[in-house]
Motif scaffolding. Structure first.
Motif, PDB file in Angstrom:
ATOM      1  N   VAL A 177       0.874  -1.183   0.000  1.00  0.00           N
ATOM      2  CA  VAL A 177       0.000   0.000   0.000  1.00  0.00           C
ATOM      3  C   VAL A 177       0.909   1.229   0.000  1.00  0.00           C
ATOM      4  O   VAL A 177       1.762   1.378   0.872  1.00  0.00           O
ATOM      5  CB  VAL A 177      -0.926   0.025   1.223  1.00  0.00           C
ATOM      6  CG1 VAL A 177      -1.875   1.219   1.141  1.00  0.00           C
ATOM      7  CG2 VAL A 177      -1.719  -1.269   1.331  1.00  0.00           C
ATOM      8  N   ILE A 178       0.733   2.096  -0.973  1.00  0.00           N
ATOM      9  CA  ILE A 178       1.613   3.249  -1.134  1.00  0.00           C
ATOM     10  C   ILE A 178       0.842   4.548  -0.964  1.00  0.00           C
ATOM     11  O   ILE A 178      -0.331   4.645  -1.332  1.00  0.00           O
ATOM     12  CB  ILE A 178       2.312   3.216  -2.515  1.00  0.00           C
ATOM     13  CG1 ILE A 178       3.343   4.355  -2.637  1.00  0.00           C
ATOM     14  CG2 ILE A 178       1.303   3.257  -3.656  1.00  0.00           C
ATOM     15  CD1 ILE A 178       4.210   4.260  -3.882  1.00  0.00           C
ATOM     16  N   ALA A 179       1.504   5.539  -0.388  1.00  0.00           N
ATOM     17  CA  ALA A 179       0.907   6.865  -0.198  1.00  0.00           C
ATOM     18  C   ALA A 179       2.003   7.905  -0.358  1.00  0.00           C
ATOM     19  O   ALA A 179       3.194   7.603  -0.304  1.00  0.00           O
ATOM     20  CB  ALA A 179       0.267   6.970   1.181  1.00  0.00           C
ATOM     21  N   GLY A 180       1.611   9.141  -0.575  1.00  0.00           N
ATOM     22  CA  GLY A 180       2.576  10.226  -0.644  1.00  0.00           C
ATOM     23  C   GLY A 180       2.850  10.716  -2.051  1.00  0.00           C
ATOM     24  O   GLY A 180       2.157  10.366  -3.013  1.00  0.00           O
ATOM     25  N   GLY A 181       3.898  11.532  -2.173  1.00  0.00           N
ATOM     26  CA  GLY A 181       4.185  12.237  -3.407  1.00  0.00           C
ATOM     27  C   GLY A 181       4.424  11.374  -4.619  1.00  0.00           C
ATOM     28  O   GLY A 181       4.083  11.769  -5.749  1.00  0.00           O
ATOM     29  N   ALA A 182       5.015  10.199  -4.438  1.00  0.00           N
ATOM     30  CA  ALA A 182       5.313   9.335  -5.583  1.00  0.00           C
ATOM     31  C   ALA A 182       4.048   8.882  -6.308  1.00  0.00           C
ATOM     32  O   ALA A 182       4.108   8.511  -7.483  1.00  0.00           O
ATOM     33  CB  ALA A 182       6.126   8.121  -5.136  1.00  0.00           C
ATOM     34  N   THR A 183       2.918   8.925  -5.635  1.00  0.00           N
ATOM     35  CA  THR A 183       1.668   8.474  -6.253  1.00  0.00           C
ATOM     36  C   THR A 183       1.187   9.437  -7.331  1.00  0.00           C
ATOM     37  O   THR A 183       0.276   9.102  -8.096  1.00  0.00           O
ATOM     38  CB  THR A 183       0.562   8.305  -5.200  1.00  0.00           C
ATOM     39  OG1 THR A 183       0.283   9.571  -4.582  1.00  0.00           O
ATOM     40  CG2 THR A 183       0.985   7.309  -4.136  1.00  0.00           C
ATOM     41  N   ARG A 184       1.778  10.630  -7.422  1.00  0.00           N
ATOM     42  CA  ARG A 184       1.369  11.589  -8.445  1.00  0.00           C
ATOM     43  C   ARG A 184       1.969  11.269  -9.811  1.00  0.00           C
ATOM     44  O   ARG A 184       1.590  11.879 -10.807  1.00  0.00           O
ATOM     45  CB  ARG A 184       1.771  13.007  -8.028  1.00  0.00           C
ATOM     46  CG  ARG A 184       1.172  13.464  -6.702  1.00  0.00           C
ATOM     47  CD  ARG A 184       1.434  14.941  -6.465  1.00  0.00           C
ATOM     48  NE  ARG A 184       1.045  15.337  -5.114  1.00  0.00           N
ATOM     49  CZ  ARG A 184       1.901  15.599  -4.145  1.00  0.00           C
ATOM     50  NH1 ARG A 184       3.196  15.514  -4.382  1.00  0.00           N
ATOM     51  NH2 ARG A 184       1.479  15.945  -2.948  1.00  0.00           N
ATOM     52  N   SER A 185       2.915  10.361  -9.856  1.00  0.00           N
ATOM     53  CA  SER A 185       3.579  10.003 -11.112  1.00  0.00           C
ATOM     54  C   SER A 185       3.208   8.582 -11.509  1.00  0.00           C
ATOM     55  O   SER A 185       3.611   7.618 -10.851  1.00  0.00           O
ATOM     56  CB  SER A 185       5.105  10.112 -10.951  1.00  0.00           C
ATOM     57  OG  SER A 185       5.781   9.518 -12.042  1.00  0.00           O
ATOM     58  N   ASP A 186       2.453   8.444 -12.593  1.00  0.00           N
ATOM     59  CA  ASP A 186       2.092   7.109 -13.074  1.00  0.00           C
ATOM     60  C   ASP A 186       3.330   6.312 -13.467  1.00  0.00           C
ATOM     61  O   ASP A 186       3.388   5.100 -13.248  1.00  0.00           O
ATOM     62  CB  ASP A 186       1.141   7.220 -14.269  1.00  0.00           C
ATOM     63  CG  ASP A 186      -0.246   7.695 -13.875  1.00  0.00           C
ATOM     64  OD1 ASP A 186      -0.590   7.600 -12.674  1.00  0.00           O
ATOM     65  OD2 ASP A 186      -0.984   8.172 -14.758  1.00  0.00           O
ATOM     66  N   LEU A 187       4.303   6.984 -14.061  1.00  0.00           N
ATOM     67  CA  LEU A 187       5.536   6.299 -14.452  1.00  0.00           C
ATOM     68  C   LEU A 187       6.265   5.744 -13.248  1.00  0.00           C
ATOM     69  O   LEU A 187       6.674   4.576 -13.242  1.00  0.00           O
ATOM     70  CB  LEU A 187       6.451   7.267 -15.209  1.00  0.00           C
ATOM     71  CG  LEU A 187       7.853   6.727 -15.537  1.00  0.00           C
ATOM     72  CD1 LEU A 187       7.779   5.500 -16.439  1.00  0.00           C
ATOM     73  CD2 LEU A 187       8.721   7.815 -16.160  1.00  0.00           C
ATOM     74  N   TRP A 188       6.414   6.558 -12.215  1.00  0.00           N
ATOM     75  CA  TRP A 188       7.159   6.115 -11.037  1.00  0.00           C
ATOM     76  C   TRP A 188       6.418   5.002 -10.303  1.00  0.00           C
ATOM     77  O   TRP A 188       7.037   4.066  -9.794  1.00  0.00           O
ATOM     78  CB  TRP A 188       7.418   7.296 -10.112  1.00  0.00           C
ATOM     79  CG  TRP A 188       8.681   7.159  -9.290  1.00  0.00           C
ATOM     80  CD1 TRP A 188       9.638   6.198  -9.425  1.00  0.00           C
ATOM     81  CD2 TRP A 188       9.107   8.000  -8.226  1.00  0.00           C
ATOM     82  NE1 TRP A 188      10.635   6.391  -8.512  1.00  0.00           N
ATOM     83  CE2 TRP A 188      10.334   7.498  -7.775  1.00  0.00           C
ATOM     84  CE3 TRP A 188       8.581   9.133  -7.634  1.00  0.00           C
ATOM     85  CZ2 TRP A 188      11.051   8.100  -6.721  1.00  0.00           C
ATOM     86  CZ3 TRP A 188       9.289   9.736  -6.598  1.00  0.00           C
ATOM     87  CH2 TRP A 188      10.500   9.224  -6.142  1.00  0.00           C
ATOM     88  N   LEU A 189       5.091   5.091 -10.262  1.00  0.00           N
ATOM     89  CA  LEU A 189       4.314   4.013  -9.657  1.00  0.00           C
ATOM     90  C   LEU A 189       4.558   2.699 -10.398  1.00  0.00           C
ATOM     91  O   LEU A 189       4.764   1.645  -9.778  1.00  0.00           O
ATOM     92  CB  LEU A 189       2.819   4.352  -9.705  1.00  0.00           C
ATOM     93  CG  LEU A 189       2.279   5.289  -8.629  1.00  0.00           C
ATOM     94  CD1 LEU A 189       0.835   5.663  -8.935  1.00  0.00           C
ATOM     95  CD2 LEU A 189       2.374   4.638  -7.251  1.00  0.00           C
ATOM     96  N   GLN A 190       4.536   2.754 -11.724  1.00  0.00           N
ATOM     97  CA  GLN A 190       4.739   1.548 -12.513  1.00  0.00           C
ATOM     98  C   GLN A 190       6.141   0.997 -12.309  1.00  0.00           C
ATOM     99  O   GLN A 190       6.336  -0.226 -12.235  1.00  0.00           O
ATOM    100  CB  GLN A 190       4.506   1.835 -13.996  1.00  0.00           C
ATOM    101  CG  GLN A 190       4.500   0.579 -14.867  1.00  0.00           C
ATOM    102  CD  GLN A 190       3.401  -0.391 -14.494  1.00  0.00           C
ATOM    103  OE1 GLN A 190       2.215  -0.057 -14.553  1.00  0.00           O
ATOM    104  NE2 GLN A 190       3.776  -1.606 -14.089  1.00  0.00           N
ATOM    105  N   LEU A 191       7.132   1.880 -12.209  1.00  0.00           N
ATOM    106  CA  LEU A 191       8.512   1.428 -11.980  1.00  0.00           C
ATOM    107  C   LEU A 191       8.656   0.762 -10.614  1.00  0.00           C
ATOM    108  O   LEU A 191       9.386  -0.225 -10.478  1.00  0.00           O
ATOM    109  CB  LEU A 191       9.483   2.612 -12.095  1.00  0.00           C
ATOM    110  CG  LEU A 191       9.673   3.184 -13.503  1.00  0.00           C
ATOM    111  CD1 LEU A 191      10.597   4.400 -13.458  1.00  0.00           C
ATOM    112  CD2 LEU A 191      10.226   2.126 -14.454  1.00  0.00           C
ATOM    113  N   HIS A 192       7.965   1.290  -9.614  1.00  0.00           N
ATOM    114  CA  HIS A 192       7.987   0.635  -8.299  1.00  0.00           C
ATOM    115  C   HIS A 192       7.483  -0.806  -8.410  1.00  0.00           C
ATOM    116  O   HIS A 192       8.058  -1.733  -7.830  1.00  0.00           O
ATOM    117  CB  HIS A 192       7.127   1.404  -7.298  1.00  0.00           C
ATOM    118  CG  HIS A 192       7.824   2.542  -6.617  1.00  0.00           C
ATOM    119  ND1 HIS A 192       7.888   3.805  -7.150  1.00  0.00           N
ATOM    120  CD2 HIS A 192       8.499   2.606  -5.436  1.00  0.00           C
ATOM    121  CE1 HIS A 192       8.553   4.606  -6.332  1.00  0.00           C
ATOM    122  NE2 HIS A 192       8.939   3.902  -5.284  1.00  0.00           N
ATOM    123  N   ALA A 193       6.397  -0.982  -9.151  1.00  0.00           N
ATOM    124  CA  ALA A 193       5.827  -2.326  -9.309  1.00  0.00           C
ATOM    125  C   ALA A 193       6.748  -3.220 -10.127  1.00  0.00           C
ATOM    126  O   ALA A 193       7.010  -4.378  -9.750  1.00  0.00           O
ATOM    127  CB  ALA A 193       4.455  -2.228  -9.965  1.00  0.00           C
TER     128      ALA A 193
END
Length: 350
Positions: A177-193
């Motif tokens: 479960v993720i929260a915070g500023g990184a959630t504003r970037s679809d690219l960064w979210l996908q890279l985390h996954a």
């Protein structure tokens, strides 16, 4: 954590901002070098959690954006994301190490510094920006692995001490479960996954602390019988970001064959640079200059008032019920200049 809906053993939450904070819930208390905790009876009486941290994440992304922008108008993150999304996984051979401000987890090293490996004249600002995003995700993966390894060790030791049969009560969580500023970037979210190989979950209500207070209040007011019931009814998942199979294969190789080798590979070099570096901007130089006085490596001052010199000016007499002065006293077995380890969540609160 309650407001994010992480209230069961083996769940992980990731709180992002200028730094990353990783929290793993465990059925038994766990502790290991480079991780913090275990915090017993938190976030609920029957639970424990351990935490890890990355010092430079959102702050690093902002630094790179500002450097690329120069003195003019700042380039929007959306533009940089769009450019970086057109670069293939692995950035055409460019890999970064995200420890610009030292390393917390899994290897605690205040002298660790960042690095780019593989730069060529063909790399563009899009490659550099994406390499930074990827590097943070590599570090996040190593933090998750360290926390779960500590939990597995604790479970095995508990099983051995109780002399019970069967598998140890520890397992890998495939969801974060993720929260915070990184959630504003679809690219960064996908890279985390893609890089961690885990599914990332976003809640409908992204204000975890506020929702957590509401959940506890609803139980206290008798609206729900338990925190479990309240979470079930009040926390709603909005999105799932699944790792992409092909990208994950690429990132698995880069993580195992490159990223994990870069950190130890540059350690001796950055430590040597720390010894040699001069100038007013050198925090290491400042540390060396005050070693004869009351400051230690992290800029914390002994005495009745505790000054968090590197992160603010709050004076803390006690931390989490313990006496800070006593915790700062060094035993005979502790090296004179060993850095004091501070919880990432404490730094965030300061």
């Amino acid at each position: 954590m309650i407001g994010l809906g992480t209230i069961r053993p083996h769940q992980i939450c990731l709180i992002t901002g200028s730094s990353h904070l990783h929290c793993l819930l465990t059925p038994s208390a766990t502790s290991a070098p480079g991780t913090w905790g275990a915090y017993r009876g938190a976030p609920l009486p029957h639970l424990n959690f351990a935490e890890g941290g990355q010092s430079s994440t959102g702050s690093l992304v902002r630094w790179v954006r500002d450097m690329i922008s120069g003195d003019g108008e700042k380039i929007s993150y959306r533009v940089l994301d769009e450019e970086a999304s057109r670069v293939a996984p692995g950035c055409d051979g460019l890999v970064a190490l995200e420890t610009w401000q030292g390393s917390r987890t899994p290897h605690t090293d205040p002298l660790a510094r960042g690095a780019f490996v593989g730069l060529t004249l063909s790399h563009t600002r899009a490659h550099i920006f994406r390499a930074i995003l990827e590097s943070v995700c590599y570090g996040t993966r190593s933090c998750f692995d360290a926390l779960e390894a500590a939990a597995a060790t604790a479970a095995a030791e508990q099983q051995q001490s109780s002399r019970t049969d069967g598998a140890a009560s520890s397992k890998k969580s495939n969801e974060v479960v993720i929260a915070g500023g990184a959630t504003r970037s679809d690219l960064w979210l996908q890279l985390h996954a893609d890089i961690t190989g885990r599914t990332f979950l976003l809640n409908e209500n992204t204000d975890g602390p506020l929702l957590g207070c509401a959940i506890l209040a609803s139980v206290g007011a008798g609206i729900y019988d338990s925190v479990d019931d309240a979470v079930e009814n009040m926390v709603r998942r909005e999105r799932r970001i699944e790792p992409r199979a092909e990208a994950r294969k690429v990132y698995d190789r880069l993580y195992e064959e490159v990223y994990l080798k870069v950190r130890p590979g540059v350690k001796s070099v950055v430590h040597a640079v720390a010894e040699l570096r001069g100038g007013a901007s050198s925090s290491v130089g400042e540390e060396r200059a005050v070693r004869g006085g009351g400051l230690n490596k992290l800029g914390l001052q002994h005495g009745n008032g505790i000054r968090c010199g590197k992160w603010g000016t709050k004076c803390l007499g006690t931390i989490r019920g313990g006496n800070m002065d006593e915790s700062l006293q060094q035993s005979d077995a502790t090296p004179r200049n060993a850095p004091i380890i501070i919880s990432p969540s404490l730094l965030a609160s300061d």
